[in-house]
Design an enzyme around this catalytic site. Structure first.
Site, PDB file in Angstrom:
ATOM      1  N   GLY A 197     -36.899 -35.168   6.479  1.00 46.78           N
ATOM      2  CA  GLY A 197     -37.764 -34.023   6.734  1.00 46.78           C
ATOM      3  C   GLY A 197     -39.116 -34.405   7.291  1.00 46.78           C
ATOM      4  N   ASP A 222     -26.865 -30.465   9.252  1.00 44.07           N
ATOM      5  CA  ASP A 222     -27.602 -30.876   8.061  1.00 44.07           C
ATOM      6  C   ASP A 222     -28.819 -31.680   8.495  1.00 44.07           C
ATOM      7  OD1 ASP A 222     -25.730 -29.770   6.223  1.00 44.07           O
ATOM      8  OD2 ASP A 222     -24.414 -31.479   6.623  1.00 44.07           O
ATOM      9  N   LEU A 223     -29.983 -31.309   8.033  1.00 40.29           N
ATOM     10  CA  LEU A 223     -31.230 -31.914   8.473  1.00 40.29           C
ATOM     11  C   LEU A 223     -31.229 -33.428   8.277  1.00 40.29           C
ATOM     12  CD1 LEU A 223     -34.128 -31.542   9.528  1.00 40.29           C
ATOM     13  CD2 LEU A 223     -34.854 -31.222   7.140  1.00 40.29           C
ATOM     14  N   ASP A 224     -31.390 -34.139   9.396  1.00 41.41           N
ATOM     15  CA  ASP A 224     -31.499 -35.607   9.386  1.00 41.41           C
ATOM     16  C   ASP A 224     -30.327 -36.286   8.689  1.00 41.41           C
ATOM     17  OD1 ASP A 224     -33.962 -35.410  10.709  1.00 41.41           O
ATOM     18  OD2 ASP A 224     -35.084 -35.305   8.829  1.00 41.41           O
ATOM     19  N   ASP A 225     -29.149 -35.672   8.774  1.00 34.51           N
ATOM     20  CA  ASP A 225     -27.978 -36.212   8.076  1.00 34.51           C
ATOM     21  C   ASP A 225     -26.817 -36.481   9.023  1.00 34.51           C
ATOM     22  OD1 ASP A 225     -26.758 -37.048   5.632  1.00 34.51           O
ATOM     23  OD2 ASP A 225     -25.574 -35.199   5.624  1.00 34.51           O
TER      24      ASP A 225
END
Length: 279
Positions: A197, A222-225
């Site tokens: 994040g 999925d955020l930064d995944d």
């Protein structure tokens, strides 16, 4: 002679390499390089770089391969060995963008930079020096969805094979991401999965880390995944402020993004179960 890349993945089985080399020989192709990997779960991956006559019929090559390997779970695809067409998205920070454009200018990036899109015009003077089209698509007064629609209209003009997020500080919606499945590469300023994040350098400073890093990954919902392509780190100490870490981290970000793009643009990256296999 023209160069091509054959990518193959699926359940491992006896004779797969033999079948591929047999078909390429039959079609009068010469193998330049071949790399294989079998995962612990029994998944087979292979990248074959080969050359054939200019009139080589790739459809026939794929048909011959399917005849010898009828298992539909095993996938084949061929790509010409050529530069990829890309559009770069950025916001205000210049370090990753300027590094990529300079490499493109000096023919050190296996890609054609077709355009740069940003929600600010701060970097337009720099981009214009290289005669690359620059499009400002402001987000002011627009919902995230409406802003993305405008961005997609601009991107559609160029039909890129990949999007590169060179410090594009906007979270993309699933609707946007699904337009380019496994075709969006992002650089994140931390050694993921740590400090996901916003403000990762501040998070790292507060945690008292002794290394900082950067991660290039494919973008998913999925955020930064998304699947990780490349990472690297740099040593820091208790003397570093969050601002110091940010300044030092920019060099790592540039290096990691360039490394990842070279792998992607040379068709060396397979994606399996949210992980990458790099051959």
């Amino acid at each position: 002679m023209t160069k091509h890349i054959l990518l193959m993945e699926g359940p491992d089985a006896k004779g797969l390499i033999f079948h591929v080399t047999k078909v390429l020989y039959k079609n009068e192709c010469n193998i330049i390089r071949q790399d294989e990997y079998v995962s612990p779960s029994g998944q087979f991956f292979m990248r074959t770089e080969f050359e054939g006559q200019n009139e080589l019929n790739l459809s026939k090559v794929l048909s011959d391969l399917r005849e010898r390997v009828p298992d539909e779970r095993i996938k084949f695809r061929t790509n010409p060995k050529k530069k990829k067409d890309v559009v770069i998205l950025c916001t205000k920070e210049h370090h990753c963008l300027s590094d990529l454009i300079t490499r493109f200018h000096f023919n050190e990036l296996e890609a054609n930079v077709l355009a740069v899109v940003s929600n600010y015009d701060i970097l337009e003077p720099y981009v214009s020096k290289f005669d690359i089209p620059f499009h400002k698509v402001s987000h002011e007064g627009l919902s995230r969805e409406d802003h993305e629609k405008e961005v997609l209209k601009v991107i559609a003009q160029y039909q890129p094979e990949y999007l590169v997020l060179a410090k594009y500080m906007r979270i993309l919606t699933p609707v946007f991401v699904e337009q380019f499945p496994n075709k969006i590469v992002n650089i994140h300023h931390s050694f993921l999965p740590a400090f996901i994040g916003a403000n990762p350098y501040r998070q790292a400073h507060e945690r008292g880390v002794k290394i900082i890093g950067a991660t290039a990954h494919f973008v998913n919902n999925d955020l930064d995944d998304g699947p990780i392509i490349a990472q690297d780190v740099k040593n820091v100490s208790h003397r570093f402020t969050a601002k110091d870490m940010s300044r030092e981290g920019k060099d790592v970000e540039k290096m990691v993004l360039t490394k990842a793009l070279k792998l992607v643009f040379n068709d060396r990256v397979f994606i399996h179960d949210n992980r990458t296999i790099i051959l």
